[in-house]
Each structure stands twice: as structure tokens, then as C-alpha cells.
Motif scaffolding. Structure first.
Motif, PDB file in Angstrom:
ATOM      1  N   THR A 134       0.822  -1.212   0.000  1.00 42.52           N
ATOM      2  CA  THR A 134       0.000   0.000   0.000  1.00 42.52           C
ATOM      3  C   THR A 134       0.857   1.264   0.000  1.00 42.52           C
ATOM      4  O   THR A 134       0.363   2.352  -0.283  1.00 42.52           O
ATOM      5  N   LEU A 135       2.135   1.110   0.326  1.00 39.53           N
ATOM      6  CA  LEU A 135       3.055   2.252   0.365  1.00 39.53           C
ATOM      7  C   LEU A 135       3.893   2.350  -0.905  1.00 39.53           C
ATOM      8  O   LEU A 135       4.948   2.994  -0.913  1.00 39.53           O
ATOM      9  N   GLY A 136       3.428   1.717  -1.976  1.00 42.32           N
ATOM     10  CA  GLY A 136       4.182   1.649  -3.224  1.00 42.32           C
ATOM     11  C   GLY A 136       4.632   3.002  -3.751  1.00 42.32           C
ATOM     12  O   GLY A 136       5.793   3.173  -4.146  1.00 42.32           O
ATOM     13  N   GLU A 137       3.727   3.989  -3.776  1.00 42.11           N
ATOM     14  CA  GLU A 137       4.083   5.302  -4.320  1.00 42.11           C
ATOM     15  C   GLU A 137       5.156   5.975  -3.480  1.00 42.11           C
ATOM     16  O   GLU A 137       6.091   6.577  -4.015  1.00 42.11           O
ATOM     17  N   ALA A 138       5.035   5.876  -2.154  1.00 44.08           N
ATOM     18  CA  ALA A 138       6.029   6.487  -1.268  1.00 44.08           C
ATOM     19  C   ALA A 138       7.387   5.811  -1.428  1.00 44.08           C
ATOM     20  O   ALA A 138       8.432   6.469  -1.413  1.00 44.08           O
ATOM     21  N   ILE A 139       7.375   4.503  -1.600  1.00 41.18           N
ATOM     22  CA  ILE A 139       8.631   3.761  -1.799  1.00 41.18           C
ATOM     23  C   ILE A 139       9.270   4.160  -3.119  1.00 41.18           C
ATOM     24  O   ILE A 139      10.482   4.417  -3.185  1.00 41.18           O
ATOM     25  N   ASP A 140       8.465   4.239  -4.187  1.00 35.14           N
ATOM     26  CA  ASP A 140       8.993   4.651  -5.496  1.00 35.14           C
ATOM     27  C   ASP A 140       9.588   6.058  -5.436  1.00 35.14           C
ATOM     28  O   ASP A 140      10.663   6.314  -5.985  1.00 35.14           O
ATOM     29  N   SER A 141       8.897   6.966  -4.742  1.00 33.96           N
ATOM     30  CA  SER A 141       9.377   8.342  -4.615  1.00 33.96           C
ATOM     31  C   SER A 141      10.709   8.387  -3.865  1.00 33.96           C
ATOM     32  O   SER A 141      11.644   9.085  -4.272  1.00 33.96           O
ATOM     33  N   PHE A 142      10.795   7.624  -2.798  1.00 35.27           N
ATOM     34  CA  PHE A 142      12.041   7.556  -2.027  1.00 35.27           C
ATOM     35  C   PHE A 142      13.184   7.028  -2.897  1.00 35.27           C
ATOM     36  O   PHE A 142      14.295   7.571  -2.897  1.00 35.27           O
ATOM     37  N   GLU A 143      12.910   5.971  -3.640  1.00 33.33           N
ATOM     38  CA  GLU A 143      13.952   5.362  -4.475  1.00 33.33           C
ATOM     39  C   GLU A 143      14.412   6.325  -5.572  1.00 33.33           C
ATOM     40  O   GLU A 143      15.608   6.393  -5.892  1.00 33.33           O
ATOM     41  N   GLU A 144      13.487   7.092  -6.154  1.00 38.11           N
ATOM     42  CA  GLU A 144      13.855   8.062  -7.186  1.00 38.11           C
ATOM     43  C   GLU A 144      14.767   9.145  -6.608  1.00 38.11           C
ATOM     44  O   GLU A 144      15.786   9.504  -7.195  1.00 38.11           O
ATOM     45  N   LYS A 145      14.398   9.646  -5.418  1.00 39.94           N
ATOM     46  CA  LYS A 145      15.223  10.682  -4.775  1.00 39.94           C
ATOM     47  C   LYS A 145      16.570  10.126  -4.363  1.00 39.94           C
ATOM     48  O   LYS A 145      17.608  10.793  -4.504  1.00 39.94           O
ATOM     49  N   ARG A 146      16.579   8.915  -3.883  1.00 35.22           N
ATOM     50  CA  ARG A 146      17.826   8.279  -3.437  1.00 35.22           C
ATOM     51  C   ARG A 146      18.767   8.065  -4.641  1.00 35.22           C
ATOM     52  O   ARG A 146      19.963   8.333  -4.565  1.00 35.22           O
ATOM     53  N   THR A 147      18.182   7.607  -5.756  1.00 37.21           N
ATOM     54  CA  THR A 147      18.993   7.375  -6.949  1.00 37.21           C
ATOM     55  C   THR A 147      19.579   8.685  -7.471  1.00 37.21           C
ATOM     56  O   THR A 147      20.771   8.752  -7.824  1.00 37.21           O
ATOM     57  N   ALA A 148      18.760   9.728  -7.498  1.00 40.29           N
ATOM     58  CA  ALA A 148      19.245  11.024  -7.979  1.00 40.29           C
ATOM     59  C   ALA A 148      20.334  11.589  -7.067  1.00 40.29           C
ATOM     60  O   ALA A 148      21.311  12.181  -7.544  1.00 40.29           O
ATOM     61  N   ARG A 149      20.188  11.387  -5.786  1.00 40.03           N
ATOM     62  CA  ARG A 149      21.133  11.935  -4.818  1.00 40.03           C
ATOM     63  C   ARG A 149      22.466  11.187  -4.861  1.00 40.03           C
ATOM     64  O   ARG A 149      23.522  11.795  -4.759  1.00 40.03           O
ATOM     65  N   TRP A 150      22.399   9.885  -5.014  1.00 44.89           N
ATOM     66  CA  TRP A 150      23.629   9.091  -4.918  1.00 44.89           C
ATOM     67  C   TRP A 150      24.158   8.709  -6.284  1.00 44.89           C
ATOM     68  O   TRP A 150      25.199   8.092  -6.412  1.00 44.89           O
TER      69      TRP A 150
END
Length: 198
Positions: A182-198
Motif C-alpha cells: 500500500t506504500l508503493g508510491e512512497a517507496i517509489d518516490s524515495f527510491e527516485e530521490k535516493r537514486t538522484a542523490r547518490w
């Protein structure tokens, strides 16, 4: 996982304390890797005679408890090992709720993770349910998770406590994996930000 909201059913009594997980599902039946196929082996040593014939002296084999979805047991139900197969076996027997004065913590958690509701009531309330289930055929109670009550048509009205998180999970039919999804969108958003940052 199936949602649990309200259940009215015949009560099957198992008037024994300290029913452990090895009695619920003996170790020799734990070789399967699926979650199914354990119901026929539940309470195996009590349920069957040595030749595999149903034991006529085991109370859950009595016809008057056929189709029961609620089990009432003694204190410290589900003690012993942490095997998740125990609630799987009970659910395949048809049980959706278990009433007792106490449960082993790991067993209780395993039940809730799989949609089987463990209900803790006082000793006098459990004794009343047990006596009525033992005395008459067709004795029913209603377990209402939303109102956190257990009632019957003979005047019983008992309240029980349940962790709010687990209550919501059962009402919504969500195990831990379902909650994570149910937290799929929040997880995807976190992963996108994490990928861009690192």
C-alpha cells in the motif's frame, strides 16, 4: 489475507491448558514448503488413532462441532515453538477465531499475520463459553472485531483488547507484505530521490 470484521459461528471447545504448537501441528508434518495441506494433520496425535482412524474420544471429532469457525481453548494456547504452520493448520480446519485466557506471544502474532483472530477474555468469560459449548450442540457466539466484543444469545457480552495496528490490518485484510504494497508510491518516490542523490 481475508478480511475479518464480524463472525458468528458454532464454538468448538478444547478444554486443555498449554496446548503447544507441536500438538497443534506435529513436527513430522512440517516438510511442506507451501502454506497449505496442514489442516488434515492438525491435532494429529489427539485426532487420530494409530491406524489413522478418527479418535472417537477427541472432542473436535464430534459431529456437533462440525463446521465450527471459533475455537475456545485453555490458558497459554499456542506455547512452544514459533512455527507459523500452527495457525495455517488451524485455519485449514476452518477456524477463524480462537478464544482463550492467554496465548503465547509468537503464536498470537503469527495468528494475526495470517488473519486468524486470537481473542483474550477473562477466566470467568472463557469458562462460561467453554461450559456452554460443552453442554449443548449448536452453541454460537459472535466475535465482532470492530466493536471488540464477544456475545451470545444467552446474555454474554464480553469486551476484548486488540492492538490498533493489528486490528486495522485484520479489518483491511492486510498482512505485512500487503501493508508494504500500500506504500508503493512512497517507496517509489524515495527510491527516485535516493537514486538522484547518490
Amino acid at each position: 489475507m481475508e478480511k475479518f470484521t464480524k463472525l458468528t459461528s458454532i464454538v468448538a471447545p478444547l478444554d486443555r491448558a498449554n496446548v503447544d504448537t507441536d500438538q497443534i501441528i506435529p513436527k513430522q508434518f512440517l516438510k511442506r514448503i507451501e502454506r497449505t495441506g496442514f489442516g488434515e494433520f492438525a491435532f494429529f496425535d489427539w485426532r487420530y488413532l494409530e491406524d489413522g482412524v478418527p479418535n472417537p474420544d477427541f472432542i473436535l471429532n464430534e459431529d456437533r462441532y462440525a463446521g465450527a469457525n471459533i475455537l475456545v481453548g485453555g490458558r497459554n494456547f499456542g506455547s512452544g515453538s514459533s512455527r507459523e504452520h500452527a495457525p495455517w493448520a488451524l485455519m485449514e480446519m476452518g477456524f477463524k477465531a480462537i478464544i482463550a485466557t492467554s496465548f503465547a506471544d509468537i503464536f498470537r502474532n503469527n495468528c494475526m499475520q495470517n488473519g486468524l483472530l486470537p481473542v483474550i477474555l477473562s477466566e470467568s468469560e472463557v469458562d462460561t463459553i467453554m461450559a456452554r459449548a460443552l453442554r449443548g450442540s449448536g452453541y454460537k457466539v459472535t466475535v465482532d472485531l470492530e466493536s471488540q466484543t464477544v456475545t451470545d444469545d444467552q446474555g454474554l457480552s464480553a469486551k476484548f483488547d486488540v492492538d490498533p495496528f493489528r486490528k486495522n490490518s485484520l479489518l483491511e485484510g492486510l498482512d505485512d507484505v500487503g501493508i508494504t504494497l500500500t506504500l508503493g508510491e512512497a517507496i517509489d518516490s524515495f527510491e527516485e530521490k535516493r537514486t538522484a542523490r547518490w
